[in-house]
Design an enzyme around this catalytic site. Structure first.
Site, PDB file in Angstrom:
ATOM      1  N   TYR A 346       0.837  -1.195   0.000  1.00  0.00           N
ATOM      2  CA  TYR A 346       0.000   0.000   0.000  1.00  0.00           C
ATOM      3  C   TYR A 346       0.879   1.255   0.000  1.00  0.00           C
ATOM      4  O   TYR A 346       1.889   1.323   0.690  1.00  0.00           O
ATOM      5  CB  TYR A 346      -0.908   0.013   1.227  1.00  0.00           C
ATOM      6  CG  TYR A 346      -2.033   1.023   1.144  1.00  0.00           C
ATOM      7  CD1 TYR A 346      -3.266   0.661   0.624  1.00  0.00           C
ATOM      8  CD2 TYR A 346      -1.853   2.334   1.561  1.00  0.00           C
ATOM      9  CE1 TYR A 346      -4.305   1.574   0.547  1.00  0.00           C
ATOM     10  CE2 TYR A 346      -2.885   3.259   1.480  1.00  0.00           C
ATOM     11  CZ  TYR A 346      -4.103   2.876   0.970  1.00  0.00           C
ATOM     12  OH  TYR A 346      -5.118   3.794   0.873  1.00  0.00           O
ATOM     13  N   GLU A 380      -4.173   7.064   5.950  1.00  0.00           N
ATOM     14  CA  GLU A 380      -4.228   5.892   5.083  1.00  0.00           C
ATOM     15  C   GLU A 380      -3.444   4.704   5.632  1.00  0.00           C
ATOM     16  O   GLU A 380      -3.790   3.554   5.380  1.00  0.00           O
ATOM     17  CB  GLU A 380      -3.680   6.240   3.691  1.00  0.00           C
ATOM     18  CG  GLU A 380      -4.587   7.098   2.853  1.00  0.00           C
ATOM     19  CD  GLU A 380      -4.098   7.210   1.432  1.00  0.00           C
ATOM     20  OE1 GLU A 380      -4.181   6.209   0.692  1.00  0.00           O
ATOM     21  OE2 GLU A 380      -3.604   8.287   1.047  1.00  0.00           O
ATOM     22  N   LYS A 441      -2.178  -1.407 -13.775  1.00  0.00           N
ATOM     23  CA  LYS A 441      -2.532  -1.013 -12.424  1.00  0.00           C
ATOM     24  C   LYS A 441      -4.023  -1.194 -12.165  1.00  0.00           C
ATOM     25  O   LYS A 441      -4.856  -0.864 -13.000  1.00  0.00           O
ATOM     26  CB  LYS A 441      -2.141   0.455 -12.186  1.00  0.00           C
ATOM     27  CG  LYS A 441      -2.724   1.078 -10.935  1.00  0.00           C
ATOM     28  CD  LYS A 441      -2.149   0.449  -9.687  1.00  0.00           C
ATOM     29  CE  LYS A 441      -2.887   0.943  -8.447  1.00  0.00           C
ATOM     30  NZ  LYS A 441      -2.420   0.228  -7.238  1.00  0.00           N
TER      31      LYS A 441
END
Length: 510
Positions: A346, A380, A441
Site C-alpha cells: 500500500y 491511510e 494497475k
C-alpha cells in the site's frame, strides 16, 4: 532485526500536567493489553496508558527529569547507534530515543526512520512527535497546566469532558471534527509544548522532496531495488511475516523481497468479494515464490457492512480514502489467531503516480507534488486498521529512505515506454513473472469491487448518480461522528441505515 513480532506498544494515551492528578481512562480500537504508568518529574507528572503486546516496559524510558513513551518502532537502529557511545543504554527503541534526546534534544526526531508516535516530558516541556509520514496518527489537546495526547481520537474524547475545550490553538495542525480543542500532530513534525501555558511550537522533521533527480534507467532501477530491499528487510522481523498480495507490482515486489529474507516459505494472503477478486493474479506470484498462500472471500454485503469499522479504525472522514481502506479492514478483521507482522504494498502509487494514467510528464509530476503535499491527516497507513485484530502492519514504500528516492525521480522514470510505475517494474523484473511485471494497475478498491458496490448501495437508496460522491462523504462523516466522537461501538452502527438517512436528507434538501 527486531526481537518481537510486533512493537512493545502500538498505541497510547498520555497526560502531562503540573501536579499529580490521575490521568484519564481511554478507549482504544487497537486490540492489546493496557498498562497504566506514572512518572513524577520535577515540574510535571506524566501519566500514560499503553496498548502493548506483552512487554510494556520496552515502550517507556526515563532518565533524570525526562520520561517518554513510544508507540511503534525504528528502522534505522544500526545507524542511530553509531551516534552514541558504545556503552549507551539503548536496548529498546524507547531507550534509544531517550539517549538521542540527551544529545540532540528535539532534533533527534530528524534522525529517525520509523513508524511511530512519541510523547516526551522533560523539564517544563512536552514533545509530541510522529514519524515522517505521520503513519501513526497522534492527536493532542494542549491547555494551560495540562497536555493530553493519544494515538486515537476516541481515546481523547473522554478527556475533553474534564478539560475545558478551549485548548490552545496549534499552528499548522488540523483541527479534529467535532472534538473542540483537539488537533492532529502534523506528519514529520515535533510539537514543543510549554506545559504551563499550553502553547505549542511546531518544528518540521521531514518534508517531501520537491526537487527532481535525473538518473540513467539502469541506475534508477538498481537504486529502487536496493533501497526497497533494505526497507523490506528492516520490517520483516525475526518471525515469518505475512504479505498482503494482490498480484500487482506493488505488493508482489514486497513479497518477492520478503521471501528472499525469510527462512522457509513466506506467508501471503489475498482478499476478494463475491463480485470481484484478483485471486488468479495473486496465485501466479504465490506459485512463483512458493509462498504459503491463503484466499479470503468476503461477501459484498458484509464488506459494506464493515464501513463503520473502517471509519472507527482510521478515524478518517475522506470517502475516497475509506473506500481504499475498507477491503483492508475486512481482510484484517478476518485474520484470527496470534498477532502477525504484516507487510503491504500500500502507498506505492503516491510517490510513483500510479493512479494517474497520464503520459504528459508535467501533469504527472504535478500529480506527485500534489499527492505528497496533501497526504497528511488522511490516515491511510494507520496501524489501527490491523490493530483492531491485534496485528501490526507496515508499508515499505513509505519508508523514509524509499520516499527520499522515489519522490524526486523525474517523471519520465515513473511513466516510461507507455507503462505506469516503470522504474519499479524494471527494478522487479528479474524477481517476478513477466505477466506480473507488465500487469496494468488496479486499485485495491477496484479489485475488490468496493467503489462500485458502495455507489450502487446509494443509488438503490434513491441518491441520483450526480450526488453519489457527496452522499458518500455525508455517510462517512455521520459514521465518524458516531464511532469516533460519540463512542458508539461500530457493531451497533448500520451502513444501510446510515445510507438511507443520508438519502432521505438529500431528497428533502432538493
Amino acid at each position: 532485526m527486531m526481537a518481537h513480532t510486533i512493537p512493545a506498544a502500538t498505541g497510547f494515551l498520555v497526560s502531562a500536567q503540573q501536579g499529580g492528578d490521575q490521568g484519564p481512562v481511554p478507549v482504544f480500537a487497537t486490540r492489546g493489553a493496557h498498562e497504566t504508568v506514572a512518572e513524577s518529574l520535577r515540574a510535571q507528572t506524566l501519566n500514560a496508558v499503553l496498548v502493548h503486546s506483552g512487554s510494556p516496559e520496552g515502550a517507556m524510558a526515563r532518565s533524570g527529569d525526562t520520561a517518554l513513551v513510544l508507540a511503534g518502532e525504528f528502522y534505522n537502529r544500526e545507524e542511530l547507534l553509531t551516534l552514541l557511545p558504545a556503552d549507551a543504554d539503548a536496548g529498546t527503541d524507547a531507550r534509544l530515543l531517550l539517549a538521542l534526546l540527551g544529545v540532540y534534544d528535539l532534533h533527534a526526531f530528524r534522525l529517525l526512520n520509523g513508524r511511530f508516535a512519541a510523547a516526551v516530558a522533560l523539564g517544563e516541556r512536552v514533545l509530541l512527535a510522529t514519524d515522517h509520514a505521520g503513519s501513526v496518527p497522534l492527536y493532542t489537546l494542549p491547555a494551560p497546566g495540562r497536555v493530553i495526547a493519544a494515538t486515537e481520537i476516541k481515546a481523547l474524547v473522554p478527556s475533553t469532558v474534564r478539560t475545558p475545550p478551549s485548548g490552545r490553538p496549534v499552528a499548522e495542525a488540523r483541527r479534529v471534527r467535532r472534538v473542540p480543542g483537539v488537533h492532529q500532530v502534523p506528519a514529520g513534525t515535533v510539537l514543543e509544548i510549554d506545559v504551563r501555558t499550553g502553547t505549542a511550537v511546531p518544528s518540521r522533521t521531514w518534508v517531501p522532496p520537491v526537487s527532481r533527480r535525473i538518473l540513467p534507467e539502469a541506475d534508477a532501477a538498481d537504486a529502487v531495488r536496493g533501497t526497497l530491499e533494505r526497507a523490506v528487510r528492516a520490517r520483516a522481523g525475526t518471525t515469518t511475516p505475512l504479505v498482503v498480495l494482490s498480484g500487482g507490482i506493488d505488493s508482489s515486489g514486497v513479497a518477492a523481497l520478503a521471501a528472499a529474507h525469510t527462512d522457509g516459505p513466506l506467508d501471503t494472503l489475498s482478499m476478494g468479494t463475491d463480485t470481484s477478486d484478483e485471486f488468479a493474479e495473486a496465485r501466479v506470484v504465490a506459485t512463483h515464490l512458493g509462498s504459503a498462500h491463503r484466499e479470503i472471500t468476503v461477501p459484498t454485503a458484509d464488506l459494506l457492512g464493515q464501513l463503520p469499522y473502517a471509519v472507527w479504525a482510521s478515524e478518517s472522514v475522506d470517502p475516497d480514502i475509506i473506500e481504499y481502506l475498507l477491503p483492508l479492514t475486512a481482510l484484517y478483521r478476518a485474520l484470527d489467531g496470534p498477532a502477525r507482522r504484516i507487510l503491504t504494498g500500500y502507498g506505492a502509487d503516491i510517490p510513483l503516480a500510479g493512479m494517474h494514467r497520464e503520459d504528459r510528464l508535467p501533469q504527472l509530476d504535478t500529480a506527485v507534488a500534489y499527492d505528497m503535499a496533501t497526504f497528511d491527516g488522511l490516515n491511510e497507513m494507520t496501524p489501527v486498521l490491523s490493530g483492531i485484530q491485534g496485528h501490526w502492519s507496515t508499508h515499505p514504500y513509505w519508508d523514509r529512505e524509499v520516499l527520499d528516492l522515489l519522490v524526486p525521480l523525474e517523471a519520465g522514470l515513473k511513466r516510461r515506454h507507455g507503462r505506469d510505475k516503470w522504474v519499479l517494474r524494471e527494478a522487479m523484473s528479474t524477481l517476478l513473472p513477466h505477466e506480473t511485471v507488465t500487469r496494468p494497475k488496479l486499485g485495491v478498491h477496484e479489485g475488490s469491487g468496493t467503489t462500485s458496490s458502495f455507489s450502487l448501495l446509494l443509488i438503490d437508496a434513491g441518491v441520483p448518480e450526480a450526488d453519489v460522491h457527496r452522499a458518500k462523504s455525508l455517510v462517512v462523516m455521520e459514521i465518524f461522528d458516531r464511532v469516533a466522537v460519540e463512542g458508539v461501538p461500530p457493531a451497533e452502527v448500520s451502513t444501510t441505515d446510515t445510507v438511507h438517512r443520508v438519502a432521505a436528507r438529500l431528497k428533502e434538501s432538493q
